[in-house]
Design an enzyme around this catalytic site. Structure first.
Site, PDB file in Angstrom:
ATOM      1  N   HIS A   1     -12.326  -1.132  -6.973  1.00 15.28           N
ATOM      2  CA  HIS A   1     -11.875  -2.412  -7.550  1.00 15.28           C
ATOM      3  C   HIS A   1     -11.578  -3.263  -6.322  1.00 15.28           C
ATOM      4  O   HIS A   1     -10.683  -2.911  -5.530  1.00 15.28           O
ATOM      5  CB  HIS A   1     -10.628  -2.177  -8.418  1.00 15.28           C
ATOM      6  CG  HIS A   1     -10.083  -3.413  -9.084  1.00 15.28           C
ATOM      7  ND1 HIS A   1      -9.673  -3.421 -10.405  1.00 15.28           N
ATOM      8  CD2 HIS A   1      -9.850  -4.661  -8.614  1.00 15.28           C
ATOM      9  CE1 HIS A   1      -9.212  -4.625 -10.715  1.00 15.28           C
ATOM     10  NE2 HIS A   1      -9.308  -5.400  -9.628  1.00 15.28           N
TER      11      HIS A   1
ATOM     12  N   HIS B   1     -10.473  -5.282  -3.235  1.00 11.75           N
ATOM     13  CA  HIS B   1      -9.110  -5.573  -2.758  1.00 11.75           C
ATOM     14  C   HIS B   1      -9.167  -5.896  -1.279  1.00 11.75           C
ATOM     15  O   HIS B   1     -10.077  -5.457  -0.567  1.00 11.75           O
ATOM     16  CB  HIS B   1      -8.179  -4.385  -3.014  1.00 11.75           C
ATOM     17  CG  HIS B   1      -8.700  -3.090  -2.481  1.00 11.75           C
ATOM     18  ND1 HIS B   1      -9.642  -2.336  -3.149  1.00 11.75           N
ATOM     19  CD2 HIS B   1      -8.428  -2.424  -1.327  1.00 11.75           C
ATOM     20  CE1 HIS B   1      -9.922  -1.254  -2.442  1.00 11.75           C
ATOM     21  NE2 HIS B   1      -9.214  -1.291  -1.314  1.00 11.75           N
TER      22      HIS B   1
ATOM     23  N   ASP C   1       0.851  -1.194   0.000  1.00 15.11           N
ATOM     24  CA  ASP C   1       0.000   0.000   0.000  1.00 15.11           C
ATOM     25  C   ASP C   1       0.888   1.246   0.000  1.00 15.11           C
ATOM     26  O   ASP C   1       1.887   1.321   0.721  1.00 15.11           O
ATOM     27  CB  ASP C   1      -0.918  -0.008   1.230  1.00 15.11           C
ATOM     28  CG  ASP C   1      -2.072   0.971   1.081  1.00 15.11           C
ATOM     29  OD1 ASP C   1      -3.230   0.508   0.950  1.00 15.11           O
ATOM     30  OD2 ASP C   1      -1.824   2.199   1.093  1.00 15.11           O
TER      31      ASP C   1
HETATM   32  P1  AMP Z   1      -9.749   1.427   0.297  1.00 11.70           P
HETATM   33  O1  AMP Z   1      -9.847   2.760   0.994  1.00 11.70           O
HETATM   34  O2  AMP Z   1     -10.157   0.269   1.130  1.00 11.70           O
HETATM   35  O3  AMP Z   1     -10.455   1.487  -1.046  1.00 11.70           O
HETATM   36  O4  AMP Z   1      -8.199   1.203   0.030  1.00 11.70           O
HETATM   37  C1  AMP Z   1      -7.521   1.741  -1.066  1.00 11.70           C
HETATM   38  C2  AMP Z   1      -6.067   1.674  -0.720  1.00 11.70           C
HETATM   39  O5  AMP Z   1      -5.323   1.795  -1.905  1.00 11.70           O
HETATM   40  C3  AMP Z   1      -5.587   2.774   0.231  1.00 11.70           C
HETATM   41  O6  AMP Z   1      -5.036   2.180   1.410  1.00 11.70           O
HETATM   42  C4  AMP Z   1      -4.534   3.509  -0.592  1.00 11.70           C
HETATM   43  O7  AMP Z   1      -3.441   3.948   0.178  1.00 11.70           O
HETATM   44  C5  AMP Z   1      -4.136   2.449  -1.604  1.00 11.70           C
HETATM   45  N1  AMP Z   1      -3.597   2.962  -2.850  1.00 11.70           N
HETATM   46  C6  AMP Z   1      -4.128   3.910  -3.653  1.00 11.70           C
HETATM   47  N2  AMP Z   1      -3.353   4.096  -4.744  1.00 11.70           N
HETATM   48  C7  AMP Z   1      -2.308   3.227  -4.633  1.00 11.70           C
HETATM   49  C8  AMP Z   1      -1.173   2.942  -5.430  1.00 11.70           C
HETATM   50  N3  AMP Z   1      -0.933   3.574  -6.595  1.00 11.70           N
HETATM   51  N4  AMP Z   1      -0.295   1.999  -4.997  1.00 11.70           N
HETATM   52  C9  AMP Z   1      -0.512   1.360  -3.830  1.00 11.70           C
HETATM   53  N5  AMP Z   1      -1.579   1.582  -3.034  1.00 11.70           N
HETATM   54  C10 AMP Z   1      -2.470   2.511  -3.417  1.00 11.70           C
END
Ligand code: AMP
Length: 113
Positions: free
Chosen positions: A97, A99, A30
């Site tokens: 998406h 995760h 992350d």
């Molecule tokens: P959520 O809030 O559950 O949708 O989690 C989305 C997660 O994606 C967050 O913890 C962000 O920090 C992470 N995130 C967003 N963009 C990226 C990226 N380019 N690379 C890695 N993590 C990301």
């Protein structure tokens, strides 16, 4: 999905700190870690959220959990880890998406669950 950031990571159009990939699943760290270990396990098929899991895509979701078990060993998470899925606006889902967050490396406390 053209404008999905995780689809762009899957296609290699934007970089990630990738720790695992197979034909169905990718895992990467992350970008804003909330624990010493914080990575995301993501099915390659664009499923918007846990609310959209169906018989047609559930094998990819199941593979995510197989990968989590494998990565827990690879990342030496023997002291324990937490798996979190945020589904929808009230849960704080920011990337549409599906995760699974895997958090570890410190005592995570008992808030919420
Ligand atoms: P959520 O809030 O559950 O949708 O989690 C989305 C997660 O994606 C967050 O913890 C962000 O920090 C992470 N995130 C967003 N963009 C990226 C990226 N380019 N690379 C890695 N993590 C990301």
């Amino acid at each position: 999905m053209e404008d999905c950031i995780f689809c762009k990571i899957i296609s290699g159009d934007i970089p990630s700190d990738k720790i695992y990939e197979d034909d169905k699943v990718i895992a990467f760290r992350d970008i804003h870690p909330q624990a010493p270990v914080h990575f995301l396990v993501v099915p390659k098929t664009h499923v918007k959220s846990a609310a959209e899991i169906t018989a047609e895509n559930s094998d990819e979701v199941a593979r995510c959990f197989e990968v989590i078990s494998k990565l827990a060993k690879q990342e030496k998470l023997g002291d324990g880890f937490r798996v979190i899925n945020n589904c929808g606006e009230n849960a704080g889902q920011t990337v549409p998406h599906i995760h699974f967050h895997v958090l570890a490396g410190r005592a995570l406390g008992g808030t919420l669950v």
